[in-house]
Design a protein around this motif. Structure first.
Motif, PDB file in Angstrom:
ATOM      1  N   SER A  26       0.812  -1.224   0.000  1.00  6.97           N
ATOM      2  CA  SER A  26       0.000   0.000   0.000  1.00  6.97           C
ATOM      3  C   SER A  26       0.846   1.275   0.000  1.00  6.97           C
ATOM      4  O   SER A  26       0.348   2.355   0.322  1.00  6.97           O
ATOM      5  N   LYS A  27       2.132   1.171  -0.369  1.00  4.92           N
ATOM      6  CA  LYS A  27       2.997   2.343  -0.429  1.00  4.92           C
ATOM      7  C   LYS A  27       3.582   2.453  -1.832  1.00  4.92           C
ATOM      8  O   LYS A  27       3.970   1.456  -2.419  1.00  4.92           O
ATOM      9  N   ILE A  28       3.652   3.672  -2.357  1.00  2.11           N
ATOM     10  CA  ILE A  28       4.160   3.907  -3.697  1.00  2.11           C
ATOM     11  C   ILE A  28       5.656   4.220  -3.616  1.00  2.11           C
ATOM     12  O   ILE A  28       6.076   5.131  -2.900  1.00  2.11           O
ATOM     13  N   HIS A  29       6.468   3.442  -4.356  1.00  2.59           N
ATOM     14  CA  HIS A  29       7.915   3.663  -4.417  1.00  2.59           C
ATOM     15  C   HIS A  29       8.253   4.210  -5.797  1.00  2.59           C
ATOM     16  O   HIS A  29       7.920   3.596  -6.813  1.00  2.59           O
ATOM     17  N   VAL A  30       8.888   5.394  -5.846  1.00  8.65           N
ATOM     18  CA  VAL A  30       9.198   6.069  -7.101  1.00  8.65           C
ATOM     19  C   VAL A  30      10.690   5.956  -7.377  1.00  8.65           C
ATOM     20  O   VAL A  30      11.522   6.151  -6.478  1.00  8.65           O
ATOM     21  N   PHE A  31      11.055   5.647  -8.634  1.00 12.71           N
ATOM     22  CA  PHE A  31      12.444   5.514  -9.042  1.00 12.71           C
ATOM     23  C   PHE A  31      12.691   6.384 -10.268  1.00 12.71           C
ATOM     24  O   PHE A  31      11.929   6.344 -11.234  1.00 12.71           O
ATOM     25  N   VAL A  32      13.757   7.186 -10.227  1.00 13.25           N
ATOM     26  CA  VAL A  32      14.143   8.055 -11.331  1.00 13.25           C
ATOM     27  C   VAL A  32      15.548   7.678 -11.769  1.00 13.25           C
ATOM     28  O   VAL A  32      16.424   7.435 -10.925  1.00 13.25           O
ATOM     29  N   VAL A  33      15.746   7.615 -13.102  1.00 14.07           N
ATOM     30  CA  VAL A  33      17.048   7.228 -13.646  1.00 14.07           C
ATOM     31  C   VAL A  33      18.137   8.170 -13.132  1.00 14.07           C
ATOM     32  O   VAL A  33      17.992   9.388 -13.169  1.00 14.07           O
ATOM     33  N   GLY A  34      19.214   7.583 -12.642  1.00 19.19           N
ATOM     34  CA  GLY A  34      20.363   8.370 -12.206  1.00 19.19           C
ATOM     35  C   GLY A  34      20.289   8.843 -10.771  1.00 19.19           C
ATOM     36  O   GLY A  34      21.256   9.400 -10.250  1.00 19.19           O
ATOM     37  N   GLU A  35      19.158   8.652 -10.108  1.00 19.22           N
ATOM     38  CA  GLU A  35      19.026   9.087  -8.715  1.00 19.22           C
ATOM     39  C   GLU A  35      19.144   7.894  -7.777  1.00 19.22           C
ATOM     40  O   GLU A  35      18.747   6.778  -8.119  1.00 19.22           O
ATOM     41  N   GLN A  36      19.667   8.148  -6.614  1.00 18.38           N
ATOM     42  CA  GLN A  36      19.833   7.101  -5.605  1.00 18.38           C
ATOM     43  C   GLN A  36      19.224   7.561  -4.282  1.00 18.38           C
ATOM     44  O   GLN A  36      19.806   7.403  -3.211  1.00 18.38           O
ATOM     45  N   GLN A  37      18.033   8.172  -4.365  1.00 18.36           N
ATOM     46  CA  GLN A  37      17.430   8.770  -3.179  1.00 18.36           C
ATOM     47  C   GLN A  37      16.531   7.818  -2.400  1.00 18.36           C
ATOM     48  O   GLN A  37      16.094   8.137  -1.306  1.00 18.36           O
ATOM     49  N   HIS A  38      16.238   6.664  -2.980  1.00 16.33           N
ATOM     50  CA  HIS A  38      15.382   5.717  -2.263  1.00 16.33           C
ATOM     51  C   HIS A  38      16.118   5.219  -1.021  1.00 16.33           C
ATOM     52  O   HIS A  38      17.317   4.907  -1.067  1.00 16.33           O
ATOM     53  N   PRO A  39      15.453   5.126   0.122  1.00 11.44           N
ATOM     54  CA  PRO A  39      16.136   4.700   1.362  1.00 11.44           C
ATOM     55  C   PRO A  39      16.733   3.298   1.276  1.00 11.44           C
ATOM     56  O   PRO A  39      17.674   2.976   2.011  1.00 11.44           O
ATOM     57  N   GLU A  40      16.216   2.460   0.390  1.00  8.12           N
ATOM     58  CA  GLU A  40      16.744   1.104   0.232  1.00  8.12           C
ATOM     59  C   GLU A  40      17.585   0.969  -1.038  1.00  8.12           C
ATOM     60  O   GLU A  40      17.747  -0.141  -1.567  1.00  8.12           O
ATOM     61  N   ALA A  41      18.129   2.118  -1.530  1.00 10.18           N
ATOM     62  CA  ALA A  41      18.843   2.103  -2.812  1.00 10.18           C
ATOM     63  C   ALA A  41      20.015   1.124  -2.811  1.00 10.18           C
ATOM     64  O   ALA A  41      20.229   0.388  -3.783  1.00 10.18           O
ATOM     65  N   GLU A  42      20.774   1.084  -1.740  1.00 16.71           N
ATOM     66  CA  GLU A  42      21.949   0.199  -1.699  1.00 16.71           C
ATOM     67  C   GLU A  42      21.543  -1.262  -1.786  1.00 16.71           C
ATOM     68  O   GLU A  42      22.133  -2.044  -2.550  1.00 16.71           O
ATOM     69  N   ASN A  43      20.535  -1.649  -1.038  1.00 12.47           N
ATOM     70  CA  ASN A  43      20.072  -3.036  -1.085  1.00 12.47           C
ATOM     71  C   ASN A  43      19.470  -3.386  -2.452  1.00 12.47           C
ATOM     72  O   ASN A  43      19.654  -4.506  -2.954  1.00 12.47           O
ATOM     73  N   ILE A  44      18.761  -2.418  -3.034  1.00  8.50           N
ATOM     74  CA  ILE A  44      18.161  -2.656  -4.356  1.00  8.50           C
ATOM     75  C   ILE A  44      19.248  -2.880  -5.396  1.00  8.50           C
ATOM     76  O   ILE A  44      19.174  -3.799  -6.225  1.00  8.50           O
ATOM     77  N   ASN A  45      20.301  -2.038  -5.360  1.00  4.92           N
ATOM     78  CA  ASN A  45      21.398  -2.185  -6.315  1.00  4.92           C
ATOM     79  C   ASN A  45      22.113  -3.513  -6.152  1.00  4.92           C
ATOM     80  O   ASN A  45      22.496  -4.166  -7.137  1.00  4.92           O
ATOM     81  N   THR A  46      22.290  -3.938  -4.898  1.00  2.00           N
ATOM     82  CA  THR A  46      22.934  -5.233  -4.649  1.00  2.00           C
ATOM     83  C   THR A  46      22.116  -6.366  -5.253  1.00  2.00           C
ATOM     84  O   THR A  46      22.645  -7.279  -5.898  1.00  2.00           O
ATOM     85  N   GLU A  47      20.798  -6.290  -5.083  1.00  2.00           N
ATOM     86  CA  GLU A  47      19.936  -7.336  -5.623  1.00  2.00           C
ATOM     87  C   GLU A  47      19.914  -7.310  -7.148  1.00  2.00           C
ATOM     88  O   GLU A  47      19.902  -8.364  -7.800  1.00  2.00           O
ATOM     89  N   LEU A  48      19.942  -6.122  -7.736  1.00  2.00           N
ATOM     90  CA  LEU A  48      19.978  -6.013  -9.195  1.00  2.00           C
ATOM     91  C   LEU A  48      21.258  -6.636  -9.758  1.00  2.00           C
ATOM     92  O   LEU A  48      21.228  -7.329 -10.783  1.00  2.00           O
ATOM     93  N   ARG A  49      22.393  -6.368  -9.091  1.00  2.00           N
ATOM     94  CA  ARG A  49      23.649  -6.956  -9.551  1.00  2.00           C
ATOM     95  C   ARG A  49      23.615  -8.476  -9.442  1.00  2.00           C
ATOM     96  O   ARG A  49      24.097  -9.201 -10.311  1.00  2.00           O
TER      97      ARG A  49
END
Length: 592
Positions: free
Chosen positions: A526-549
């Motif tokens: 029930s929460k909207i998570h917004v992602f913009v190319v080139g930005e790393q402002q999401h609070p879980e950005a580091e974990n997301i990048n690790t999972e993407l790799r």
């Protein structure tokens, strides 16, 4: 409450009658009125005004007819003004015309209050020509007369005439009232006239009207609808006590400017403070949910619609159906649509659009045929949805039938969007040369829109000759669309025309065209998570990048390779290290 017996004193009875009317106890007022042994012109006027305050135009008109039958000598400008106010609704036009004739016959039009009421009556019925005729024939105008015309033009969507009338009012030496300025601000809101809105704001401050709540509400609404959310928020925050009009203006402003997350946050704050929304508030928030494809907040809003008893009238029902459709929940969207008590063309458009956009074109076309059988005439938006459905299903012949039917059967002149749909239909069917010829046969100014559609189709179908032609048309028109430059350069790169690649890239740089960053969002818990190319402002950005790799490595280990008809690695080498943004675009396009 029990109504006491009316006294024989007409003045006391009239005062009692007036009290009940002002307390919105009109049935009790009517009982007093019926029991009065004597009535004077003020008694009749008070009873008519009571019905007018509750929008009971037919009852007010009946009282006026009764007065003419029992004591015609008591009709005066006060009664005439009251009954004209009562019938100042779209459905009251026939009664208003009769009253106008009677006012002319009895010489009541010499009173400026009666003339003002006539102007207002015609304006609220949408008959601005008749309102202007009364205004022009008026021998004694005041600020209210001018305000009625300005507000009438604004409410009927004629902002230009509202501005012109306002300038004429100032030139004639009349000082605007707060109602005049509200009308001008509403006109500015409708057409996004920010400069005129700021000038009106300055005049408002000069005249000392800015402190009025309804004036400031119109000001907030104007800034919000003109895209100046910061200025709107500044005015919004200055209020110590916020009413629903202000809340709705800010929510609608955020939605209109594409700030859907802010709209939802503001509505949540409003709900927390216990402010009961209106139909317009609900409709705006539903649009925000639809824009974000946020199904859970939309469902919660559906429960509030039931809780507050709004029902599924045309605006709320259509917005709710659209929200479900844009969230991919066509079943619930259809249920809402079927339960709507009255289905206007907007409601039909919302459900047809939902099926069309979700790849269920056959059902969309079936609904269109059902709509015609129901007797609802389609409009321009309907045909856009129908043509989109034909495009997704590859129905070229049927698309031509509908396109020609617009003018032949319904008298609708095709607009740019309809031409764009036809180009898309032809392009998706692989009929690129036919699409090119169709574009060149169009007489209206279509700018770069149609060539851009054709260029995108050529890139997908790999018709590089037509694609290069469409791309060069866009270059000649000086398009500011970055994707057009990138698509054309990719087409030339696929043909190994490196000189043309560099020429197109040079054009892009020299014209200062840059690519807007991509944006996406996902709803989770029930929460909207917004992602913009080139930005790393999401609070879980580091974990997301690790999972993407990790996922990328897993895909590579499993043997996944991007599918492409030509080698994008070679193109990256030709672009050089300085075009990282272009490289990202190319990789994204090929990988998708």
């Amino acid at each position: 409450c029990k109504v006491p017996s009316a006294t024989s004193n007409v003045f006391v009875s009239t005062a009692l009658l007036s009290m009940y009317c002002k307390l919105d106890l009109v049935p009790d007022a009517r009982r007093v009125f019926d029991e009065m042994p004597l009535r004077n012109e003020f008694s009749w006027a008070a009873m008519v005004a009571g019905y007018a305050s509750t929008k009971c135009s037919e009852e007010a008109f009946e009282i006026f007819q009764l007065m003419l039958a029992e004591c015609p000598s008591q009709k005066n400008e006060f009664v005439a003004t009251a009954v004209l106010s009562a019938v100042s609704v779209p459905s009251g036009l026939p009664m208003g015309v009769q009253l106008h004739g009677l006012a002319v016959k009895d010489g009541l039009v010499v009173f400026v209050s009666v003339e003002n009421s006539l102007v207002t009556m015609y304006a609220k019925a949408g008959c601005m020509d008749a309102a202007l005729h009364v205004f022009a024939s008026s021998k004694e105008r005041n600020s209210i007369t001018w305000s009625a015309m300005i507000t009438g033009y604004a409410q009927n969507g004629n902002a230009e005439s509202a501005f012109r009338m306002f300038l004429q009012m100032l030139a004639a030496g009349f000082s605007p009232t707060e109602f005049t300025l509200v009308g001008v601000l509403n006109a500015c809101s409708d057409v996004g006239a920010l400069m005129e809105g700021k000038q009106t704001h300055g005049l408002m401050v000069k005249l000392g009207f800015e402190v009025q709540v309804y004036v400031k509400s119109a000001l907030v609404d104007m800034y919000a609808k003109c895209g100046c959310i910061t200025d709107a928020k500044e005015g919004f925050d200055q209020f110590h006590e916020l009413d629903i009009v202000l809340w709705t203006a800010m929510v609608a402003g955020h939605v209109q400017n594409g700030e859907y997350e802010e709209a939802l946050r503001l509505y949540a704050r409003m709900d927390k403070e216990g402010i009961i929304p209106t139909n317009l508030t609900i409709t705006s928030v539903l649009k925000a949910c639809a824009g974000l494809a946020a199904l859970e907040p939309g469902k919660q809003l559906h429960t509030q619609i039931l809780k507050f008893g709004f029902g599924l009238g045309s605006s709320v029902g259509s917005a709710l159906s659209t929200m479900y459709s844009k969230c991919g929940n066509l079943d619930d969207g259809t249920v809402v649509f079927r339960r709507m008590p009255h289905k206007d063309v907007i409601a039909w458009n919302s459900i047809i659009s939902g099926f069309s956009q979700n790849g269920r074109g056959n059902e969309a076309l079936d609904l269109f045929e059902e709509m015609k059988l129901e007797g609802t005439a389609p409009d321009h938006i309907t045909f856009i949805n129908v043509l989109c459905a034909c495009s997704h299903m590859g129905l070229v012949d049927r698309g031509w039938i509908y396109f020609r039917s617009m003018t032949k059967d319904y008298g609708l002149t095709p607009r740019l969007d309809h031409y764009a749909c036809m180009v898309d239909i032809l392009s998706r069917a692989g009929m690129l040369n036919e699409a090119k010829d169709f574009i060149e046969s169009i007489s209206i100014d279509h700018g770069t829109c149609l060539w851009r559609i054709l260029l995108g189709a050529c890139r997908s179908i790999r018709d590089f000759d037509v694609g290069a032609y469409a791309g060069e048309q866009l270059m000649e028109l000086g398009t500011g669309d970055s994707s057009a430059y990138i698509l054309l350069s990719n087409i030339y790169a696929a043909q190994r025309k490196w000189t043309d690649v560099e020429r197109v890239r040079h054009l892009m740089r020299s014209r200062g065209v840059s690519k807007d960053p991509g944006c996406s969002w996902v709803e989770l818990n029930s929460k909207i998570h917004v992602f913009v190319v080139g930005e790393q402002q999401h609070p879980e950005a580091e974990n997301i990048n690790t999972e993407l790799r990790r996922l990328a490595k897993h895909m590579k280990d499993e043997g996944y390779r991007p599918t492409s008809k030509f080698s994008w690695e070679e193109e990256l080498d030709t672009l050089g290290e300085s075009h990282e943004e272009d490289q990202f675009e190319l990789i994204s396009a090929v990988s998708s």
